[in-house]
Design a protein around this motif. Structure first.
Motif, PDB file in Angstrom:
ATOM      1  N   UNK A  39       7.399  10.573  -8.600  1.00  0.00           N
ATOM      2  CA  UNK A  39       6.385   9.714  -7.988  1.00  0.00           C
ATOM      3  C   UNK A  39       7.013   8.787  -6.950  1.00  0.00           C
ATOM      4  N   UNK A  40       8.187   8.262  -7.245  1.00  0.00           N
ATOM      5  CA  UNK A  40       8.872   7.389  -6.295  1.00  0.00           C
ATOM      6  C   UNK A  40       9.239   8.146  -5.024  1.00  0.00           C
ATOM      7  N   UNK A  41       9.759   9.340  -5.181  1.00  0.00           N
ATOM      8  CA  UNK A  41      10.143  10.143  -4.016  1.00  0.00           C
ATOM      9  C   UNK A  41       8.914  10.501  -3.176  1.00  0.00           C
ATOM     10  N   UNK A  42       7.831  10.845  -3.819  1.00  0.00           N
ATOM     11  CA  UNK A  42       6.604  11.190  -3.102  1.00  0.00           C
ATOM     12  C   UNK A  42       6.062   9.989  -2.345  1.00  0.00           C
ATOM     13  N   UNK A  43       6.061   8.813  -2.982  1.00  0.00           N
ATOM     14  CA  UNK A  43       5.566   7.598  -2.331  1.00  0.00           C
ATOM     15  C   UNK A  43       6.444   7.229  -1.134  1.00  0.00           C
ATOM     16  N   UNK A  44       7.766   7.316  -1.287  1.00  0.00           N
ATOM     17  CA  UNK A  44       8.671   7.004  -0.178  1.00  0.00           C
ATOM     18  C   UNK A  44       8.494   7.984   0.974  1.00  0.00           C
ATOM     19  N   UNK A  45       8.281   9.237   0.648  1.00  0.00           N
ATOM     20  CA  UNK A  45       8.058  10.237   1.678  1.00  0.00           C
ATOM     21  C   UNK A  45       6.768   9.935   2.436  1.00  0.00           C
ATOM     22  N   UNK A  46       5.708   9.608   1.731  1.00  0.00           N
ATOM     23  CA  UNK A  46       4.428   9.293   2.365  1.00  0.00           C
ATOM     24  C   UNK A  46       4.553   8.043   3.241  1.00  0.00           C
ATOM     25  N   UNK A  47       5.268   7.037   2.754  1.00  0.00           N
ATOM     26  CA  UNK A  47       5.452   5.817   3.538  1.00  0.00           C
ATOM     27  C   UNK A  47       6.260   6.105   4.804  1.00  0.00           C
ATOM     28  N   UNK A  48       7.274   6.945   4.696  1.00  0.00           N
ATOM     29  CA  UNK A  48       8.081   7.313   5.865  1.00  0.00           C
ATOM     30  C   UNK A  48       7.273   8.068   6.903  1.00  0.00           C
ATOM     31  N   UNK A  49       6.445   9.003   6.443  1.00  0.00           N
ATOM     32  CA  UNK A  49       5.602   9.766   7.370  1.00  0.00           C
ATOM     33  C   UNK A  49       4.588   8.846   8.032  1.00  0.00           C
ATOM     34  N   UNK A  50       3.972   7.961   7.253  1.00  0.00           N
ATOM     35  CA  UNK A  50       2.998   7.018   7.809  1.00  0.00           C
ATOM     36  C   UNK A  50       3.663   6.114   8.854  1.00  0.00           C
ATOM     37  N   UNK A  51       4.855   5.652   8.574  1.00  0.00           N
ATOM     38  CA  UNK A  51       5.580   4.798   9.511  1.00  0.00           C
ATOM     39  C   UNK A  51       5.895   5.564  10.789  1.00  0.00           C
ATOM     40  N   UNK A  52       6.335   6.821  10.661  1.00  0.00           N
ATOM     41  CA  UNK A  52       6.671   7.630  11.830  1.00  0.00           C
ATOM     42  C   UNK A  52       5.444   7.908  12.686  1.00  0.00           C
ATOM     43  N   UNK A  53       4.306   8.187  12.062  1.00  0.00           N
ATOM     44  CA  UNK A  53       3.080   8.482  12.806  1.00  0.00           C
ATOM     45  C   UNK A  53       2.565   7.224  13.509  1.00  0.00           C
ATOM     46  N   UNK A  54       2.604   6.093  12.828  1.00  0.00           N
ATOM     47  CA  UNK A  54       2.140   4.848  13.431  1.00  0.00           C
ATOM     48  C   UNK A  54       3.060   4.409  14.568  1.00  0.00           C
ATOM     49  N   UNK A  55       4.354   4.680  14.469  1.00  0.00           N
ATOM     50  CA  UNK A  55       5.305   4.321  15.517  1.00  0.00           C
ATOM     51  C   UNK A  55       5.102   5.173  16.755  1.00  0.00           C
ATOM     52  N   UNK A  56       4.751   6.452  16.578  1.00  0.00           N
ATOM     53  CA  UNK A  56       4.546   7.358  17.703  1.00  0.00           C
ATOM     54  C   UNK A  56       3.282   7.047  18.489  1.00  0.00           C
ATOM     55  N   UNK A  57       2.308   6.417  17.867  1.00  0.00           N
ATOM     56  CA  UNK A  57       1.027   6.155  18.547  1.00  0.00           C
ATOM     57  C   UNK A  57       1.104   4.951  19.473  1.00  0.00           C
ATOM     58  N   UNK A  58       2.208   4.176  19.421  1.00  0.00           N
ATOM     59  CA  UNK A  58       2.342   3.013  20.294  1.00  0.00           C
ATOM     60  C   UNK A  58       2.693   3.363  21.682  1.00  0.00           C
TER      61      UNK A  58
END
Length: 58
Positions: A39-58
């Motif tokens: 669960x920790x690995x899945x949550x960290x992966x989701x947070x990393x993907x969300x951060x990468x997607x939000x960073x690219x939209x700027x």
């Protein structure tokens, strides 16, 4: 708190000297540790993907 066993490893289901209580508690704890790690690995992966997607939209 008294430890269930003095062993450093999870109980082996094939060991005839391992009692049912030790075996089932050990299996439950092993499953719980695995579930928390997964669960920790899945949550960290989701947070990393969300951060990468939000960073690219700027």
């Amino acid at each position: 708190m008294k430890p269930l066993t003095a062993k450093d490893e999870w109980p082996d289901a094939g060991d005839a000297d391992t009692g049912w209580t030790e075996l089932l508690v050990g299996a439950g704890l092993e499953a719980a540790v695995f579930a928390v790690a997964k669960a920790s690995a899945t949550r960290l992966q989701a947070a990393g993907i969300r951060h990468a997607v939000e960073s690219d939209s700027d």
